[in-house]
Design an enzyme around this catalytic site. Sequence first.
Site, PDB file in Angstrom:
ATOM      1  CB  ALA A 185      -0.910   0.005   1.231  1.00  0.00           C
ATOM      2  N   GLY A 186       0.325   2.326  -0.565  1.00  0.00           N
ATOM      3  CA  GLY A 186       1.028   3.594  -0.576  1.00  0.00           C
ATOM      4  C   GLY A 186       2.262   3.618  -1.457  1.00  0.00           C
ATOM      5  NE  ARG A 187       1.426   2.866  -7.119  1.00  0.00           N
ATOM      6  CZ  ARG A 187       0.171   2.415  -7.119  1.00  0.00           C
ATOM      7  NH1 ARG A 187      -0.306   1.785  -6.046  1.00  0.00           N
ATOM      8  NH2 ARG A 187      -0.604   2.585  -8.163  1.00  0.00           N
ATOM      9  CG  LEU A 188       5.546   3.427   1.250  1.00  0.00           C
ATOM     10  CD1 LEU A 188       5.277   3.721   2.718  1.00  0.00           C
ATOM     11  CD2 LEU A 188       6.781   4.177   0.769  1.00  0.00           C
ATOM     12  CG  HIS A 189       5.726  -1.134  -4.414  1.00  0.00           C
ATOM     13  ND1 HIS A 189       4.381  -1.282  -4.152  1.00  0.00           N
ATOM     14  CD2 HIS A 189       5.826  -0.187  -5.390  1.00  0.00           C
ATOM     15  CE1 HIS A 189       3.691  -0.477  -4.948  1.00  0.00           C
ATOM     16  NE2 HIS A 189       4.538   0.200  -5.698  1.00  0.00           N
TER      17      HIS A 189
END
Length: 209
Positions: A185-189
């Site tokens: 989520a949140g592009r915090l891959h």
Amino acid sequence: MRNEYADRRGLDRADLAADWHTQFDRWFREAAATGLAEPNAMVLATADAAGRPSTRTVLLKGYDERGFVCYTNYGSRKGTEARDNPYASLLLPWYPLHRQVVVCGSVRPVDRAETEAYFAGRPRNAQLGAWASPQSRVLPDRSALDDAYRAAERRFPAGTPVPAPPHWGGLRVIPESVEFWQGRAGRLHDRLRYRRADGGEWIIERLAP
């Protein structure tokens, strides 16, 4: 167009296998078990001698500690680029799982015995197609390809084995790095990469998303 990933369980260093090929096998089997269409479809990127890149989707036909294998006409664009600039990258995208694997390394032809063993197990129409298609070359029309296929059928009548063409065979991408990417989520891959160090040993490192 934005699809927010659910904050599913991420990928931690403790989750990884000791080596990249065991970890890949684990993820590949999980992808196949979900029923994804062609989980072995991967993007192969090569470049010509001047460094101009090209990409295409191919099918992964084998993998082990030596690398990842696909098959092609060696006279095709990817075949000639792999010969003239023997480095490549692979991307296996498993979108529903929010996962991808990225491989970078050198590329070498598969030995002839391995190619012939694989070719012998292909469907007959695919075997004939390998003889018929001058892959990546310009054709005047569809009938030229159909005529070449019929010529291959005459050359190898029903009931006779079809040998692997001398211009056809495997390419093996020998990894220098293998990255396992898990969407969060949140592009915090999560991005964890196995990388071959200068001394030849493999190290595992986390990359920023």
